[in-house]
Design a protein around this motif. Structure first.
Motif, mmCIF file in Angstrom:
data_model
loop_
_atom_site.group_PDB
_atom_site.id
_atom_site.type_symbol
_atom_site.label_atom_id
_atom_site.label_comp_id
_atom_site.label_asym_id
_atom_site.label_seq_id
_atom_site.Cartn_x
_atom_site.Cartn_y
_atom_site.Cartn_z
ATOM 1 N N LYS A 163 7.429 -0.403 3.922
ATOM 2 C CA LYS A 163 8.415 -0.763 2.906
ATOM 3 C C LYS A 163 8.012 -0.131 1.574
ATOM 4 O O LYS A 163 6.847 0.224 1.368
ATOM 5 N N ASP A 164 8.973 -0.056 0.652
ATOM 6 C CA ASP A 164 8.630 0.406 -0.694
ATOM 7 C C ASP A 164 8.259 -0.794 -1.568
ATOM 8 O O ASP A 164 8.225 -1.935 -1.085
ATOM 9 N N LYS A 165 7.992 -0.560 -2.839
ATOM 10 C CA LYS A 165 7.539 -1.632 -3.739
ATOM 11 C C LYS A 165 8.604 -2.691 -3.976
ATOM 12 O O LYS A 165 8.291 -3.808 -4.355
ATOM 13 N N ARG A 166 9.865 -2.337 -3.728
ATOM 14 C CA ARG A 166 10.953 -3.305 -3.900
ATOM 15 C C ARG A 166 11.251 -4.067 -2.617
ATOM 16 O O ARG A 166 12.145 -4.898 -2.585
ATOM 17 N N GLY A 167 10.500 -3.759 -1.545
ATOM 18 C CA GLY A 167 10.705 -4.448 -0.280
ATOM 19 C C GLY A 167 11.747 -3.813 0.613
ATOM 20 O O GLY A 167 12.134 -4.387 1.641
ATOM 21 N N LYS A 168 12.215 -2.610 0.255
ATOM 22 C CA LYS A 168 13.187 -1.890 1.086
ATOM 23 C C LYS A 168 12.453 -1.220 2.241
ATOM 24 O O LYS A 168 11.384 -0.630 2.054
ATOM 25 N N PHE A 169 13.036 -1.286 3.432
ATOM 26 C CA PHE A 169 12.431 -0.642 4.590
ATOM 27 C C PHE A 169 12.491 0.869 4.443
ATOM 28 O O PHE A 169 13.464 1.418 3.917
ATOM 29 N N LEU A 170 11.437 1.539 4.946
ATOM 30 C CA LEU A 170 11.338 2.992 4.878
ATOM 31 C C LEU A 170 11.200 3.584 6.276
ATOM 32 O O LEU A 170 10.626 2.956 7.175
ATOM 33 N N THR A 171 11.682 4.828 6.426
ATOM 34 C CA THR A 171 11.414 5.566 7.654
ATOM 35 C C THR A 171 9.963 6.031 7.605
ATOM 36 O O THR A 171 9.291 5.919 6.574
ATOM 37 N N CYS A 172 9.488 6.595 8.696
ATOM 38 C CA CYS A 172 8.107 7.108 8.720
ATOM 39 C C CYS A 172 7.927 8.254 7.727
ATOM 40 O O CYS A 172 6.814 8.507 7.264
ATOM 41 N N LYS A 173 9.022 8.928 7.365
ATOM 42 C CA LYS A 173 8.945 10.021 6.384
ATOM 43 C C LYS A 173 9.107 9.525 4.954
ATOM 44 O O LYS A 173 9.074 10.312 4.012
ATOM 45 N N GLY A 174 9.323 8.207 4.784
ATOM 46 C CA GLY A 174 9.397 7.631 3.446
ATOM 47 C C GLY A 174 10.785 7.486 2.867
ATOM 48 O O GLY A 174 10.934 7.093 1.708
ATOM 49 N N ALA A 175 11.817 7.769 3.627
ATOM 50 C CA ALA A 175 13.185 7.608 3.135
ATOM 51 C C ALA A 175 13.594 6.141 3.212
ATOM 52 O O ALA A 175 13.262 5.438 4.171
ATOM 53 N N VAL A 176 14.307 5.684 2.183
ATOM 54 C CA VAL A 176 14.797 4.298 2.155
ATOM 55 C C VAL A 176 15.887 4.135 3.213
ATOM 56 O O VAL A 176 16.762 4.987 3.372
ATOM 57 N N ILE A 177 15.825 3.024 3.938
ATOM 58 C CA ILE A 177 16.829 2.698 4.958
ATOM 59 C C ILE A 177 17.797 1.687 4.353
ATOM 60 O O ILE A 177 17.376 0.617 3.904
ATOM 61 N N SER A 178 19.070 2.013 4.353
ATOM 62 C CA SER A 178 20.050 1.093 3.773
ATOM 63 C C SER A 178 20.208 -0.143 4.661
ATOM 64 O O SER A 178 20.085 -0.057 5.882
ATOM 65 N N ASN A 179 20.476 -1.261 4.019
ATOM 66 C CA ASN A 179 20.693 -2.509 4.764
ATOM 67 C C ASN A 179 21.873 -2.371 5.716
ATOM 68 O O ASN A 179 21.848 -2.909 6.820
ATOM 69 N N GLU A 180 22.903 -1.648 5.293
ATOM 70 C CA GLU A 180 24.091 -1.475 6.125
ATOM 71 C C GLU A 180 23.747 -0.766 7.430
ATOM 72 O O GLU A 180 24.288 -1.085 8.490
ATOM 73 N N SER A 181 22.852 0.231 7.370
ATOM 74 C CA SER A 181 22.527 0.992 8.580
ATOM 75 C C SER A 181 21.680 0.190 9.564
ATOM 76 O O SER A 181 21.554 0.573 10.720
ATOM 77 N N LEU A 182 21.107 -0.920 9.115
ATOM 78 C CA LEU A 182 20.296 -1.764 9.983
ATOM 79 C C LEU A 182 21.115 -2.847 10.680
ATOM 80 O O LEU A 182 20.692 -3.373 11.708
ATOM 81 N N GLN A 183 22.278 -3.152 10.135
ATOM 82 C CA GLN A 183 23.073 -4.260 10.665
ATOM 83 C C GLN A 183 23.546 -3.988 12.082
ATOM 84 O O GLN A 183 24.113 -2.937 12.369
ATOM 85 N N GLY A 184 23.263 -4.944 12.951
ATOM 86 C CA GLY A 184 23.726 -4.870 14.324
ATOM 87 C C GLY A 184 22.975 -3.892 15.204
ATOM 88 O O GLY A 184 23.432 -3.554 16.284
ATOM 89 N N LYS A 185 21.809 -3.419 14.762
ATOM 90 C CA LYS A 185 21.042 -2.443 15.545
ATOM 91 C C LYS A 185 19.688 -3.015 15.958
ATOM 92 O O LYS A 185 18.862 -3.357 15.113
ATOM 93 N N TRP A 186 19.460 -3.093 17.269
ATOM 94 C CA TRP A 186 18.160 -3.510 17.790
ATOM 95 C C TRP A 186 17.146 -2.393 17.585
ATOM 96 O O TRP A 186 16.026 -2.611 17.161
ATOM 97 N N VAL A 187 17.546 -1.147 17.842
ATOM 98 C CA VAL A 187 16.689 0.027 17.622
ATOM 99 C C VAL A 187 17.136 0.680 16.323
ATOM 100 O O VAL A 187 18.325 0.921 16.117
ATOM 101 N N ASN A 188 16.183 0.947 15.434
ATOM 102 C CA ASN A 188 16.509 1.540 14.144
ATOM 103 C C ASN A 188 15.372 2.461 13.689
ATOM 104 O O ASN A 188 14.458 2.739 14.456
ATOM 105 N N ASN A 189 15.426 2.914 12.430
ATOM 106 C CA ASN A 189 14.464 3.893 11.916
ATOM 107 C C ASN A 189 13.291 3.286 11.151
ATOM 108 O O ASN A 189 12.575 4.008 10.453
ATOM 109 N N LYS A 190 13.096 1.977 11.246
ATOM 110 C CA LYS A 190 11.941 1.379 10.585
ATOM 111 C C LYS A 190 10.662 1.975 11.177
ATOM 112 O O LYS A 190 10.664 2.486 12.297
#
Length: 199
Positions: A163-190
């Protein structure tokens, strides 16, 4: 929690109740009543200790994918192994994680968030590490165990979700993952990282 003894489990009146139980609760049912009682008490204890650790400066304060979450799982498994043995502890931990997929499908919350595959992988990893801290009947004190696990977290022996300092989930490359893209997904980019990973 509904707990049956082996003699009452398959009576006609109880069978309907048993079939309705989720997988982890079915595991509880098959435990010897004394093991089930110990396991329930230890589960409550693990939550209390983790809540206390969350309020302290010892870890990152993150109980949902962070160091406190990793601590809770490791402490839970260590204490379960100490009191009910490795196989029973591991079975209970795995049953709990199987329930997470059912929880995800129902969009229910676990620890304040909808569970996903990466969270479940993290928990299973940390459960396995937790089982290494004790043996059944060992006399390691709770306080000693707490500090062993905290040290292991600072040494990077457990896993957390990046996660970043604000608690946002990050990909392994460090990109912020939007909350919308996580909704309803068992497999994601965390991304899972070692527990000493600095933000």
């Amino acid at each position: 929690m509904l707990i049956f003894t082996s003699t009452s489990l398959f009576s006609q009146s109880n069978w309907g109740k048993f079939k309705q139980l989720s997988t982890p609760k079915k595991v509880w049912v098959f435990f010897h009543p004394f093991k089930a009682k110990k396991a329930l008490l230890i589960s409550k204890e693990a939550n209390r200790v983790a809540d206390s650790i969350q309020k302290s400066p010892l870890l990152d304060g993150d109980a949902s994918g962070g160091q406190v979450d990793a601590f809770r799982h490791a402490f839970w498994m260590a204490r379960l192994r100490q009191k009910i043995g490795e196989n029973a502890a591991r079975s209970l931990g795995r049953a709990h994680e199987k329930e997470n997929y059912q929880t995800f499908q129902k969009r229910k919350l676990e620890d304040g968030v909808v569970p996903d595959k990466i969270s479940s992988s993290m928990d299973l990893f940390n459960n396995d590490v937790g089982l290494t801290f004790t043996k059944k009947g060992s006399v390691t004190s709770k306080e000693g165990l707490i500090y062993q696990i905290i040290n292991a977290i600072h040494q990077g022996r457990l896993k957390i979700i990046k996660k970043d300092k604000r608690g946002k989930f990050l990909t392994c490359k460090g990109a912020v993952i939007s909350n919308e893209s996580l909704q309803g997904k068992w497999v994601n980019n965390k991304c899972l990282v070692f527990s000493n990973k600095k933000i």
